[in-house]
Design a protein around this motif. Sequence first.
Motif, PDB file in Angstrom:
ATOM      1  N   MET A   1      -0.088   0.970  -3.623  1.00  9.20           N
ATOM      2  CA  MET A   1      -0.699   0.403  -2.209  1.00  9.20           C
ATOM      3  C   MET A   1      -0.715  -1.200  -2.432  1.00  9.20           C
ATOM      4  O   MET A   1      -1.043  -1.666  -3.448  1.00  9.20           O
ATOM      5  N   PHE A   2      -0.591  -1.918  -1.235  1.00 12.35           N
ATOM      6  CA  PHE A   2      -0.497  -3.318  -1.138  1.00 12.35           C
ATOM      7  C   PHE A   2      -1.659  -3.612  -0.038  1.00 12.35           C
ATOM      8  O   PHE A   2      -1.753  -2.765   0.852  1.00 12.35           O
ATOM      9  N   ALA A   3      -2.175  -4.875  -0.049  1.00 14.02           N
ATOM     10  CA  ALA A   3      -3.143  -5.500   1.037  1.00 14.02           C
ATOM     11  C   ALA A   3      -2.619  -6.756   1.359  1.00 14.02           C
ATOM     12  O   ALA A   3      -2.233  -7.537   0.382  1.00 14.02           O
TER      13      ALA A   3
ATOM     14  N   ILE B   1       5.638  -4.614   4.954  1.00 14.48           N
ATOM     15  CA  ILE B   1       5.017  -5.825   4.968  1.00 14.48           C
ATOM     16  C   ILE B   1       5.875  -6.855   5.580  1.00 14.48           C
ATOM     17  O   ILE B   1       5.859  -7.606   6.575  1.00 14.48           O
ATOM     18  N   ALA B   2       7.014  -7.170   4.815  1.00 15.27           N
ATOM     19  CA  ALA B   2       8.272  -8.160   5.296  1.00 15.27           C
ATOM     20  C   ALA B   2       8.653  -7.396   6.719  1.00 15.27           C
ATOM     21  O   ALA B   2       9.040  -8.624   7.631  1.00 15.27           O
TER      22      ALA B   2
ATOM     23  N   THR C   1      -1.554   1.391   6.960  1.00 13.94           N
ATOM     24  CA  THR C   1      -2.523   2.453   6.957  1.00 13.94           C
ATOM     25  C   THR C   1      -3.907   2.035   7.336  1.00 13.94           C
ATOM     26  O   THR C   1      -4.564   3.264   7.799  1.00 13.94           O
ATOM     27  N   ASP C   2      -4.377   0.904   7.506  1.00 13.51           N
ATOM     28  CA  ASP C   2      -5.398   0.566   7.702  1.00 13.51           C
ATOM     29  C   ASP C   2      -5.751  -1.066   7.940  1.00 13.51           C
ATOM     30  O   ASP C   2      -4.947  -1.746   7.531  1.00 13.51           O
TER      31      ASP C   2
ATOM     32  N   SER D   1      -5.382  -5.755   5.901  1.00 12.67           N
ATOM     33  CA  SER D   1      -4.574  -4.533   6.187  1.00 12.67           C
ATOM     34  C   SER D   1      -3.751  -4.064   5.133  1.00 12.67           C
ATOM     35  O   SER D   1      -3.784  -4.691   4.022  1.00 12.67           O
ATOM     36  N   TYR D   2      -3.603  -2.662   5.011  1.00  7.63           N
ATOM     37  CA  TYR D   2      -3.406  -1.935   4.010  1.00  7.63           C
ATOM     38  C   TYR D   2      -1.954  -1.234   4.182  1.00  7.63           C
ATOM     39  O   TYR D   2      -1.597  -0.984   5.299  1.00  7.63           O
TER      40      TYR D   2
END
Length: 100
Positions: free
Chosen positions: A1-3, A58-59, A35-36, A50-51
């Motif tokens: 997961m990334f934020a 994201i890109a 996702t959030d 943001s997640y």
Amino acid sequence: MFAVIFKATIRTLDKEYSLYANQLRELAMSKYGCTDFVSSCEGNQELAISYWSCEQDIARWHNDPLHKRAQQLGKDKWYLNYIVEVVEVKRSYSNERVVS
């Protein structure tokens, strides 16, 4: 997961900002796999996190035409300055209890 962490010093936020913010939040979640998404303003500071499940989403989000327009408006009129950080979440936990 990334934020993705967005921190900004606000110059001025207007009705156009509110319209873009609502549209972009919906677009990120419905089209790009966010996702959030949480955000808060206090004084002249804004923080949004943001997640995402992967960096590719994201890109794609970063390059969306509506998002690009909002980025330019942010530079031109909404923010004095900002910083964006993309981080990988190594661990996540909470004290939430599941109620059946």
